[in-house]
Design an enzyme around this catalytic site. Structure first.
Site, short mmCIF file in Angstrom:
data_model
loop_
_atom_site.label_atom_id
_atom_site.label_comp_id
_atom_site.label_asym_id
_atom_site.label_seq_id
_atom_site.Cartn_x
_atom_site.Cartn_y
_atom_site.Cartn_z
N GLY A 46 0.83 -1.20 0.00
CA GLY A 46 0.00 0.00 0.00
C GLY A 46 0.86 1.25 0.00
O GLY A 46 2.01 1.22 0.44
N GLN A 51 2.82 10.02 1.32
CA GLN A 51 4.13 9.36 1.35
C GLN A 51 4.99 9.72 0.14
O GLN A 51 6.20 9.46 0.16
CB GLN A 51 3.98 7.84 1.41
CG GLN A 51 3.39 7.35 2.73
CD GLN A 51 3.25 5.84 2.72
OE1 GLN A 51 2.29 5.31 2.20
NE2 GLN A 51 4.22 5.14 3.29
N CYS A 93 5.89 -0.43 6.86
CA CYS A 93 5.49 0.81 6.20
C CYS A 93 6.64 1.26 5.32
O CYS A 93 7.80 1.24 5.77
CB CYS A 93 5.19 1.87 7.26
SG CYS A 93 4.73 3.47 6.55
N LEU A 94 6.35 1.67 4.10
CA LEU A 94 7.42 2.09 3.19
C LEU A 94 8.11 3.36 3.68
O LEU A 94 9.21 3.68 3.23
CB LEU A 94 6.87 2.29 1.77
CG LEU A 94 6.36 1.00 1.10
CD1 LEU A 94 5.76 1.30 -0.26
CD2 LEU A 94 7.48 -0.02 0.98
N GLU A 136 -3.29 2.77 5.54
CA GLU A 136 -3.17 3.83 4.53
C GLU A 136 -4.09 5.00 4.84
O GLU A 136 -3.73 6.16 4.63
CB GLU A 136 -3.45 3.28 3.12
CG GLU A 136 -2.53 2.17 2.65
CD GLU A 136 -1.05 2.46 2.83
OE1 GLU A 136 -0.65 3.63 2.75
OE2 GLU A 136 -0.30 1.50 3.07
ZN ZN Z 1 2.64 3.38 5.83
#
Ligand code: ZN
Length: 177
Positions: A46, A51, A93-94, A136
């Site tokens: 996601g 982000q 999480c990215l 998200e």
């Molecule tokens: Zn995240």
């Protein structure tokens, strides 16, 4: 074309509450494509617009495993209209590379949103998809995974990310000569 850079904690842009998308324009559809590309390249399940430094209420999710065909879901102006039950999932999480922590979320979530064509839809999800939707959706309000952790874990991750930021800066300035 270059893949969009994903912002890492503690970038302050991750803390800004994103703005609703008034109309799903060609620019928004391009952003959705760029975000899907960045998500698949990472790889992640996601990615929310904040982000990649875009203050729009939209995110993309694809929870298909590598041997399943891709199933890209686009959520524009999402609203979580029902949350039920409880589950704990080890989340990543990215914006926090290589960090994963157990986080408690609702087991089932019902979300209303617009798709990339601007059409409204409603979806009820459970399991990983429900987790991803809640994770998200948090990003759109500037809420991050560490906000769901206890004070000590939060402190440890905060320090680790600051240290990485500092090391990264040093590497960047070293490579600039
Ligand atoms: Zn995240």
């Amino acid at each position: 074309m270059a893949i969009r850079t994903i912002l890492h904690y503690p970038d302050q842009r991750l803390r800004v509450k994103a703005k609703p998308v008034p109309v799903v324009t060609a620019e928004i559809r391009k952003l959705v494509e760029d975000m899907a590309e960045a998500m698949y390249a990472a790889p992640g399940v996601g990615l929310a617009a904040p982000q990649v430094g875009e203050s729009h209420r939209l995110f993309v999710i694809d929870v298909a495993t590598e041997d399943e065909s891709s199933n890209l879901l686009v959520f524009i102006n999402p609203e979580l209209v029902n949350l039920e039950g409880e589950q704990i999932w080890c989340e990543g999480c990215l914006s926090f590379p290589e960090i994963s922590e157990d986080i408690k979320r609702a087991e089932t979530v019902t979300v209303r949103a617009l798709n990339e064509k601007g059409e409204p839809f409603e979806l009820t999800a459970d399991g990983l998809l429900a987790v991803a939707i809640q994770h998200e959706n948090d990003h759109l309000d500037g809420i991050l995974m560490i906000d769901h952790l206890g004070v000590i874990k939060r402190r440890v991750i905060h320090r680790e990310m600051l240290k990485r930021q500092k090391d990264g800066d040093q590497e960047a300035s070293a490579s600039r000569g």
